[in-house]
Every structure is written in C-alpha cells, then in structure tokens.
Scaffold this motif. Sequence first.
Motif, mmCIF file in Angstrom:
data_model
loop_
_atom_site.group_PDB
_atom_site.id
_atom_site.type_symbol
_atom_site.label_atom_id
_atom_site.label_comp_id
_atom_site.label_asym_id
_atom_site.label_seq_id
_atom_site.Cartn_x
_atom_site.Cartn_y
_atom_site.Cartn_z
ATOM 1 N N THR A 70 -1.228 -18.976 25.688
ATOM 2 C CA THR A 70 -0.998 -20.360 26.113
ATOM 3 C C THR A 70 0.279 -20.507 26.933
ATOM 4 O O THR A 70 0.284 -21.185 27.967
ATOM 5 N N ILE A 71 1.368 -19.893 26.501
ATOM 6 C CA ILE A 71 2.628 -20.061 27.231
ATOM 7 C C ILE A 71 2.521 -19.491 28.639
ATOM 8 O O ILE A 71 3.055 -20.065 29.599
ATOM 9 N N LEU A 72 1.794 -18.394 28.809
ATOM 10 C CA LEU A 72 1.603 -17.821 30.140
ATOM 11 C C LEU A 72 0.764 -18.749 31.015
ATOM 12 O O LEU A 72 1.084 -18.952 32.195
ATOM 13 N N ILE A 73 -0.297 -19.315 30.462
ATOM 14 C CA ILE A 73 -1.137 -20.240 31.226
ATOM 15 C C ILE A 73 -0.325 -21.443 31.687
ATOM 16 O O ILE A 73 -0.411 -21.875 32.845
ATOM 17 N N MET A 74 0.498 -21.976 30.799
ATOM 18 C CA MET A 74 1.313 -23.138 31.144
ATOM 19 C C MET A 74 2.343 -22.795 32.229
ATOM 20 O O MET A 74 2.531 -23.557 33.183
ATOM 21 N N MET A 75 3.016 -21.659 32.088
ATOM 22 C CA MET A 75 4.004 -21.257 33.082
ATOM 23 C C MET A 75 3.357 -21.013 34.445
ATOM 24 O O MET A 75 3.899 -21.411 35.495
ATOM 25 N N SER A 76 2.189 -20.375 34.434
ATOM 26 C CA SER A 76 1.507 -20.055 35.680
ATOM 27 C C SER A 76 1.066 -21.320 36.409
ATOM 28 O O SER A 76 1.162 -21.413 37.640
ATOM 29 N N LYS A 77 0.581 -22.301 35.671
ATOM 30 C CA LYS A 77 0.157 -23.551 36.303
ATOM 31 C C LYS A 77 1.357 -24.351 36.809
ATOM 32 O O LYS A 77 1.329 -24.908 37.911
ATOM 33 N N LEU A 78 2.399 -24.414 36.006
ATOM 34 C CA LEU A 78 3.548 -25.238 36.371
ATOM 35 C C LEU A 78 4.277 -24.706 37.590
ATOM 36 O O LEU A 78 4.791 -25.474 38.407
ATOM 37 N N VAL A 79 4.349 -23.386 37.754
ATOM 38 C CA VAL A 79 5.106 -22.819 38.869
ATOM 39 C C VAL A 79 4.442 -23.128 40.212
ATOM 40 O O VAL A 79 5.105 -23.091 41.263
ATOM 41 N N ASP A 80 3.140 -23.460 40.190
ATOM 42 C CA ASP A 80 2.401 -23.758 41.414
ATOM 43 C C ASP A 80 1.808 -25.163 41.334
ATOM 44 O O ASP A 80 0.651 -25.385 41.693
ATOM 45 N N SER A 81 2.617 -26.108 40.861
ATOM 46 C CA SER A 81 2.127 -27.456 40.588
ATOM 47 C C SER A 81 3.035 -28.514 41.215
ATOM 48 O O SER A 81 4.225 -28.276 41.454
ATOM 49 N N SER A 82 2.453 -29.689 41.450
ATOM 50 C CA SER A 82 3.259 -30.838 41.881
ATOM 51 C C SER A 82 4.017 -31.437 40.705
ATOM 52 O O SER A 82 4.952 -32.217 40.895
ATOM 53 N N GLN A 83 3.618 -31.067 39.484
ATOM 54 C CA GLN A 83 4.325 -31.519 38.290
ATOM 55 C C GLN A 83 5.641 -30.738 38.135
ATOM 56 O O GLN A 83 5.729 -29.574 38.522
ATOM 57 N N LYS A 84 6.615 -31.382 37.533
ATOM 58 C CA LYS A 84 7.912 -30.736 37.306
ATOM 59 C C LYS A 84 8.079 -30.239 35.874
ATOM 60 O O LYS A 84 8.900 -29.365 35.606
ATOM 61 N N GLU A 85 7.295 -30.810 34.959
ATOM 62 C CA GLU A 85 7.443 -30.464 33.550
ATOM 63 C C GLU A 85 6.079 -30.201 32.909
ATOM 64 O O GLU A 85 5.050 -30.730 33.351
ATOM 65 N N ALA A 86 6.093 -29.401 31.860
ATOM 66 C CA ALA A 86 4.911 -29.140 31.053
ATOM 67 C C ALA A 86 5.311 -29.234 29.585
ATOM 68 O O ALA A 86 6.429 -28.850 29.214
ATOM 69 N N ILE A 87 4.412 -29.728 28.752
ATOM 70 C CA ILE A 87 4.700 -29.918 27.340
ATOM 71 C C ILE A 87 3.701 -29.135 26.497
ATOM 72 O O ILE A 87 2.481 -29.213 26.707
ATOM 73 N N GLY A 88 4.215 -28.396 25.525
ATOM 74 C CA GLY A 88 3.384 -27.714 24.548
ATOM 75 C C GLY A 88 3.865 -28.064 23.149
ATOM 76 O O GLY A 88 5.074 -28.177 22.913
ATOM 77 N N ILE A 89 2.941 -28.236 22.222
ATOM 78 C CA ILE A 89 3.266 -28.640 20.853
ATOM 79 C C ILE A 89 2.915 -27.517 19.884
ATOM 80 O O ILE A 89 1.876 -26.869 20.009
ATOM 81 N N ALA A 90 3.792 -27.292 18.909
ATOM 82 C CA ALA A 90 3.537 -26.331 17.835
ATOM 83 C C ALA A 90 3.565 -27.071 16.508
ATOM 84 O O ALA A 90 4.499 -27.834 16.230
ATOM 85 N N THR A 91 2.536 -26.865 15.679
ATOM 86 C CA THR A 91 2.475 -27.482 14.357
ATOM 87 C C THR A 91 2.075 -26.439 13.322
ATOM 88 O O THR A 91 1.545 -25.383 13.659
ATOM 89 N N ALA A 92 2.314 -26.768 12.072
ATOM 90 C CA ALA A 92 1.993 -25.846 10.978
ATOM 91 C C ALA A 92 0.491 -25.731 10.796
ATOM 92 O O ALA A 92 -0.255 -26.700 10.958
#
Length: 408
Positions: A334-356
């Motif tokens: 998941t972290i790789l998918i998020m980083m890969s999308k964000l680096v080539d995106s018009s968005q400046k931020e990405a959010i991921g949530i971790a829960t128990a």
Amino acid sequence: MASIVRAAMVVAMSISMMLTVQQATAAGAEAPPKGSLVIAGGAVRGDNTVIWQRVVQLAGGPGARIAVLPSAAGNPVRSGATAAAGLNRQGANAFVVPLAVRMKDRDYHRDADDDSIAKSIRDAGGVYFSGGDQALITQALVRPDGSRSKVLEAIWDVYRRGGVIFGTSAGAAIMSTTMYYEAKTVFGTLSEGVNGRELALGLGFVGDDIFIDQHLLARGRFARMLPAMLKKGYKLGIGIDENSAVVINAQREVEVLGYQGALLVDLTRATVNSDIKDFNLQNARLSYLDRGDKYDLKLHKYTPSEDKIEGKVDPANPYYSDPVFSADVLGHNTILIMMSKLVDSSQKEAIGIATAGPGEPHQELGFEFKLTRDAATTGYSSAASEAYTVLNMRLDVRPLKITRPWYQ
C-alpha cells in the motif's frame, strides 16, 4: 518453562552481544571491509537468477566456494541442502556449514570454534545466511562471553578481504547492529513501542549507521522501522521487499536487484512532539528505489535504472488527479502504491490510516500517515512498465482516536 528459558537467553544474548558489536565496530575501523553485502528481503525465488547470479559473481564467479549457514532455519539440514543446491545450479561450488542450534546430534558451541570449519569458511569467496529466526544466528555464532567465535571471525575475514556476505530474511536482519527479535505486529509496535524484547543486537556487517528490515512492502513493515530507528538513534534505514535485494559495495554504493525494490527511511530532520503520549513523527523522508536503481550513500546521489533514464516525472504534467487515500496503509504494497501515485499527481498530499486488527490491544487508537509531495520530491517513471522511483517524499504520522461500532 520454555518461555522463562527463552527470556533468560534473550537477556544474556543482549548483554553479550553489546561486546560483540563494539568489537565489530573496532575491527571495522582497523580494516574497512573490501567486500560486498547482498541483502534480500526474504522469499527469494529459485528462478530469480539476477540475485543468485550476482552472489556467485561477487564470490568469485563460476566455481566460487560459498559457505551456506542454515543457522536460522527450523530444519537446518533441509534448508542448507536446498540453498547449496540452488547456488550450485547457478554455477557456484557451495557447501553447507554444519552449525545450527537446532541441528541434531551436534554441539553448536563446539562447532562455532572448530578450526577446520572456520578454515573452510575463510577459504571461501562468499557466505550465505538463510532465513528463519535471526536470534538463532547470533546464538550460534557469538560466544556466551560476547566475543566472536572462530567461525564468526572467519566470516568477517571473508568480508574484509573482498568476499560477499549474502543474507535473506533472518539473514538480512543480522546485517545491522540492531535487529528485530521478539517483534509484535506492525500496529502493535506503533501502539506500544519498542521498550521490551522487540529489539536485539545483530552482527553489524552493514555498519552501525544503517538499520535494516525485511519483508518490507509485502508486510507493511516500513511503519515498524520508525519507532525502532528513533529508539536506537538511527538516521537512515533500508527496508527490502520480498524476492528483492540490495547490493552494498565497499564504496557504500547501493544497487537494487530482483522483483521489486527497497525503501530508504531518512530521519535526519525528523522530529517528535513529546507532548503527545502516542507515537508521532514529523518530517521523515521516504525514498523508494526500484529494481535497477542505484544510490550512493556517501554522496546521496541517485542513478536511475536504464528504463527510467528519460523518465523524470514532470510536476507540470501529472498523470493522476484523484485523491490518494487508503484505509489500510499497512497493507500489502500500500505505501508503495500511494507514493507512486502521489509523485505523479496533481494532488500534494496523500492520507493512509492504520488501525488495530481484531484481538489486538488499543482498539481505540489509530494512526494517520500523511505523505507530502513538496519541492524536494522527485520521481522517475519506467518506460517499460508501470513502475516508479520516488525520492525524498515527506512523511508525517499522528495518532487518531478510533471508534469501532462494527465490532460491538
């Protein structure tokens, strides 16, 4: 009873290994290793020839003698035979070192200081550490008083004179001076910290300035690197994914091999808000190095793989535009998918949530992982596949209060 014995063993090993790491550091200062490390994240397939062939090459080429240490394995006899056969299919002349805590009908204390075993390793061009339980490696190779056994000293001799040390999974964990030992889940590590027996001392082949972790992207372990690095004062960590490896040579140049890649975690400018009781972190920096990429640890210089040379991402012409979000940032890749999308995106931020997960403690606690693409962030895309390299992306982590009506 077994748990009491294991706990006593951990305490004794932690105390004794402190001396070993100090000795390793001193020895490294006297004679900087001329060899290379091949550090694999685990689950290296037999058909991943790019990794196996590089090990054989660094050990001296076809016919190179490679010592196989199955010390970490649950079944060291079978594991050793399998690994040696695999290396031999790649052109090596591999042999199994009969040294393991779990090897029946043998005394591992005696074997660790056997002159003939030590000589066979010293005469080899490479050493391979299999996967399993990394604590069994240090237990087998370090004397009770904390000094190096003859076999461990022989392994260091191979590395110092120019040979290769290859480790996968548990064999990767022992590469740094600190390794995860009795680790909790990734979320458990975030929520409860590393204040108990989660960490132990490794063998330190990579030096005392880099923290190594494995099975990284497949198991979301990037998140557990953060509290461990903060606890032990590491500024740089390298987490390697499954069926992938990094080669680190004597000049501290890194090359990525295999199926996927490795994550560089940089805490040089990271801060923690001590007023917040739960885990938090500001301005950590993440870089993902894909297969074929190279990175100079001394110069902090990146060299793209051949398929990315012309692929520098243009922030003015992004490919993605949708918000980047995940409700399970610790999930597979998941972290790789998020980083890969964000680096080539018009968005400046990405959010991921971790829960128990169900049954884990601190059900009321969660964490927000915020990735930010800023002026220091750079990306490269592959011309051959949908793959990205991501350099210097900001990461901030803060705790969240979670309510779970679906568990009631």
